[in-house]
Design an enzyme around this catalytic site. Structure first.
Site, mmCIF file in Angstrom:
data_model
loop_
_atom_site.group_PDB
_atom_site.id
_atom_site.type_symbol
_atom_site.label_atom_id
_atom_site.label_comp_id
_atom_site.label_asym_id
_atom_site.label_seq_id
_atom_site.Cartn_x
_atom_site.Cartn_y
_atom_site.Cartn_z
ATOM 1 N N HIS A 82 -7.183 102.075 70.290
ATOM 2 C CA HIS A 82 -6.545 103.397 70.248
ATOM 3 C C HIS A 82 -7.289 104.344 71.185
ATOM 4 O O HIS A 82 -6.690 105.155 71.885
ATOM 5 C CB HIS A 82 -6.625 104.002 68.838
ATOM 6 C CG HIS A 82 -5.726 103.356 67.832
ATOM 7 N ND1 HIS A 82 -4.389 103.189 68.027
ATOM 8 C CD2 HIS A 82 -5.989 102.870 66.592
ATOM 9 C CE1 HIS A 82 -3.856 102.615 66.951
ATOM 10 N NE2 HIS A 82 -4.803 102.404 66.064
ATOM 11 N N HIS A 135 -10.476 97.409 67.172
ATOM 12 C CA HIS A 135 -9.142 97.980 66.939
ATOM 13 C C HIS A 135 -9.122 99.477 67.262
ATOM 14 O O HIS A 135 -8.306 99.946 68.056
ATOM 15 C CB HIS A 135 -8.746 97.747 65.480
ATOM 16 C CG HIS A 135 -7.439 98.377 65.096
ATOM 17 N ND1 HIS A 135 -6.271 97.664 65.023
ATOM 18 C CD2 HIS A 135 -7.125 99.656 64.779
ATOM 19 C CE1 HIS A 135 -5.286 98.486 64.685
ATOM 20 N NE2 HIS A 135 -5.781 99.701 64.528
ATOM 21 N N GLU A 136 -10.015 100.213 66.631
ATOM 22 C CA GLU A 136 -10.012 101.661 66.833
ATOM 23 C C GLU A 136 -10.323 102.019 68.278
ATOM 24 O O GLU A 136 -9.821 103.003 68.804
ATOM 25 C CB GLU A 136 -10.995 102.350 65.875
ATOM 26 C CG GLU A 136 -10.638 102.205 64.401
ATOM 27 C CD GLU A 136 -9.209 102.592 64.051
ATOM 28 O OE1 GLU A 136 -8.626 103.442 64.759
ATOM 29 O OE2 GLU A 136 -8.662 102.025 63.098
ATOM 30 N N HIS A 143 -6.248 103.907 74.711
ATOM 31 C CA HIS A 143 -4.906 104.468 74.889
ATOM 32 C C HIS A 143 -5.004 105.989 75.094
ATOM 33 O O HIS A 143 -4.273 106.564 75.895
ATOM 34 C CB HIS A 143 -4.072 104.140 73.641
ATOM 35 C CG HIS A 143 -2.590 104.180 73.829
ATOM 36 N ND1 HIS A 143 -1.714 104.117 72.775
ATOM 37 C CD2 HIS A 143 -1.812 104.288 74.934
ATOM 38 C CE1 HIS A 143 -0.471 104.181 73.231
ATOM 39 N NE2 HIS A 143 -0.500 104.279 74.535
#
Ligand SMILES: [Zn+2]
Length: 710
Positions: free
Chosen positions: A498, A494-495, A501
């Protein structure tokens, strides 16, 4: 679902400060004085002393204010370059200092840093107001905005103009002088209250740790967990054992503690951490915050804080967000009721003689899981050694999708010796970014997991991204491997979503770069990236026993797959409940009296049929750090909204051949690299070829009616 917050990148949003007192102690010896000479202008942690931050931040605010005043007072008529580009280029010292400061104040804090944070938080809020409430500056931006069609701007520049115009109007640039003064006062007060909340919560969470002299209280924990509890006690210089609190309502050790009294105590320590009528009680603070926020929204012409906050989000209005949650809540609660029945059956079969309580849920659901799927987290963990998951899982998936490669760098300074640093390269060998990890839980780290930028990508500024992922994985005893739970593994993917991104950002203006997007979009790339952790070819590549290197047995993999939707009723219900609390706090009108948090919480959840004795909300209002401390106010629904986007996006990959460079490159080009340079709804629909739907979400989260009925 993993715990995570995103500490939103600082840049313009947090830069700021007017009436600066003398920054006399700021000069060339301060490490923030000049741009960093490190590769990628990364942060020279080895050269920074705690006392360097405040002078640099204050000098940075003063410098930016001067720059902004020069723009506002420029005798030349406003042009895009002399106004907007000049604004983008302002505040570089402040950005350097604040990026470093907030990273460290959150992940590696101490009383000095906390004190500085209390002092600078209201000043930063005031600084922001000084910029966005400057009438001359707004006049220039407004003049440009009104002639936007004749300016012949490229699309990214058009977007920047709209972004600034909205920011000014949103901040109250159209208000009368009297109202502006009142808004400034409210904003300063709110910044101070938010900081008070955070400081109380950190202390309360530390105080809420469970302490036991007698090992018997910890029956059911593994030897490794007991060793960790003994280490934690040593770290705090107390006798016996300490189980520290995590920031969610439920606590991980509740899934194995067999002593019901211990479970009840730990749960209540968690549930009541900030409601003990002592110095760390946050109830008055949050009630006041809700009221002040409503008052600020009213000044700005909105019926409530949520309406103001959602105007520039993908969801657009609180009504849309509430309607969306209204579709998920009943499906989730129905599924949770079925799960509770299964659990009560186990309790009764064992002649427990009690009704299921929230402190029983984790351990009995673990038994149901074992009975139904025979899956034991302890069996799984040896296949999830932390560094292996990172390099052969997270990095591998990114390599397969986007062609990027990673090379560890031991020459760059870090703020904690357990951190790791990697340089990231594109498929053609060109350098892309720096990526830092700070994964272990520490008492001086805020709870949860998050990503932020040490340096933001921008072609205008000539900067490449420097990104960090922070988590709270249990640190093993010396010499032992760090074994992750499947939840931790998901958090890591998940992290890193980010992170991608941020690292793929390919934009001109820093304000539109990377993760600087709407909140109900920003969790989409991260939740989407979670899918690759379960993707067969990726999973096979990393899920290997840390001692033998043997792949996870097919049987165990099958069980994990089958158990994927296990407990989803509980998970989604606690999440929707927290999101409903958040939205309901923020649709209160300015005329509403100060709320009593306990009563308010109960009435909201009863109204939504989510006041369920055995499923408490994921965060109680009084320790809901996302909404009072870290900028997610009226935005927690975004996790659910972005789940919808993530599931819908993954469905596109499934329909188009799954994991491939072609699919990955297209996603990178059309979504991950675009930041906030286009309208996000349009950007998504262009990539997807249509609007997102809720169906993949119900399917992948096990909430379809047929599934729930089983
Ligand atoms: Zn996230």
């Amino acid at each position: 679902m993993p715990k995570h917050i995103l500490a939103v990148t600082l840049l313009f949003a947090l830069m700021t400060t007017p009436a600066i007192t003398a920054a006399a102690d700021f000069g060339p010896s301060n490490p923030f004085y000049a741009p960093s000479k490190l590769p990628y202008q990364s942060i020279p942690f080895d050269k920074i002393k705690d006392t360097d931050y405040q002078p640099a931040i204050e000098a940075g605010m003063a410098e930016q204010l001067k720059e902004v005043q020069a723009i506002a007072n420029n005798p030349a008529p406003p042009t895009f370059d002399n106004t907007l580009v000049a604004l983008e280029e302002s505040g570089q010292l402040l950005t350097r200092a604040a990026s470093a400061f907030f990273a460290v104040a959150g992940a590696n804090t101490n009383p000095t840093l906390l004190k500085i944070r209390s002092e600078v938080a209201p000043k930063l809020a005031a600084h922001r107001d000084a910029v966005f409430l400057d009438p001359k500056l707004f006049q220039r931006v407004n003049a440009l905005y009104q002639q936007r069609d004749s300016l012949k701007l490229d699309p990214e520049s058009q977007r920047l103009l709209k972004y600034y115009y909205d920011e000014f109007v949103h901040a109250g640039a159209n208000l009368s002088e009297a109202d502006k003064t009142q808004l400034k006062k409210l904003n300063e007060e709110l910044a101070g209250l938010s900081d008070t909340f955070e400081s109380k919560l950190l202390a309360a969470t530390k105080d809420g740790a469970f302490e036991a002299k007698d090992k018997a209280a910890l029956a059911g924990l593994s030897d490794a967990q007991i060793t960790a509890a003994a280490e934690a006690a040593k770290g705090r210089k107390v006798e016996g054992y300490v189980v520290p609190l995590q920031n969610t309502t439920q606590q991980p050790d509740l899934s194995s503690l067999t002593n019901r009294g211990t479970r009840e105590t730990i749960f209540n320590n968690s549930w009541n951490r900030t409601e003990r009528d002592n110095a760390n009680d946050t109830r008055d603070t949050i009630a006041k915050m809700a009221q002040r926020r409503a008052q600020a929204a009213k000044l700005l012409g909105f019926p409530n804080y949520a309406a103001w906050k959602l105007e520039d989000q993908m969801a657009k209005t609180p009504e849309n967000a509430l309607e969306f949650m209204g579709k998920i809540g009943p499906a989730a609660a129905a599924r949770a009721a079925t799960e509770a029945k299964d659990i009560q059956t186990v309790i009764d079969q064992q002649k427990g003689g009690f009704q299921l309580q929230p402190w029983d849920w984790e351990i009995y659901s673990e038994q149901v899981r074992k009975a139904k799927y025979d899956l034991d987290e302890e069996q799984v963990k040896p296949y999830f050694e932390m560094n292996n998951v990172l390099e052969n899982g997270v990095f591998y998936a990114a390599n397969q999708l986007y062609g990027i490669t990673f090379k560890e760098r031991k020459d760059l300074p870090v703020y904690d010796s357990d951190m790791r640093v990697f340089e990231v390269f594109n498929a053609d060998g060109s350098s892309l970014a720096l990526f830092y990890t700070d994964y272990y839980k520490r008492d001086n780290k805020q709870g949860g997991a998050w990503m932020n930028n040490f340096v933001e990508q921008s072609k205008l500024m000539g900067t490449k991204p420097v990104v960090v992922n922070v988590a709270n994985f249990s640190k093993p005893a010396p010499g032992e491997p760090a074994l992750l739970t499947s939840d931790d593994v998901r958090t890591m993917f998940h992290e890193f979503g980010h992170g991608l991104h941020g690292m793929f950002a390919d934009t001109k203006y820093p304000s539109l770069s990377g993760t600087s997007t709407a909140r109900d979009f920003v969790e989409f790339p991260s939740q989407f990236n979670e899918y690759w952790g379960e993707y067969p070819t990726v999973f096979q590549h990393y899920a290997k026993h840390y001692k033998t290197g043997a792949p996870m047995p097919a049987e165990l993999v099958e069980k994990i797959k089958k158990s994927r939707t296990f407990n989803k009723g509980y998970d989604m219900t606690e999440l929707v409940a927290a999101a409903e609390l958040d939205m309901n706090w923020h649709v209160l009108p300015a005329t509403a009296p100060l709320q009593k948090p306990d009563e308010f919480e109960k009435s909201v959840l009863e109204k939504d049929k989510l006041w369920i004795s055995y499923v408490p909300p994921r965060y109680r209002s009084s320790y809901f750090s996302h909404i009072w401390g870290s900028g997610y106010a009226a935005g927690y629904y975004a996790y659910l909204w972005t789940q919808m986007l993530a599931d819908d996006a993954y469905q596109w990959f499934v329909d188009n051949g799954g994991l491939s460079r072609a699919n990955g490159d297209r996603f990178r080009q059309m979504v991950l690299s675009r930041g906030n340079t286009q309208d996000l709804e349009t950007l998504y629909e262009k990539w997807r070829g249509g609007k997102p739907t809720i169906d993949p979400m119900l399917k992948y989260r096990g909430l379809e009616p047929e599934t729930a009925a089983k």
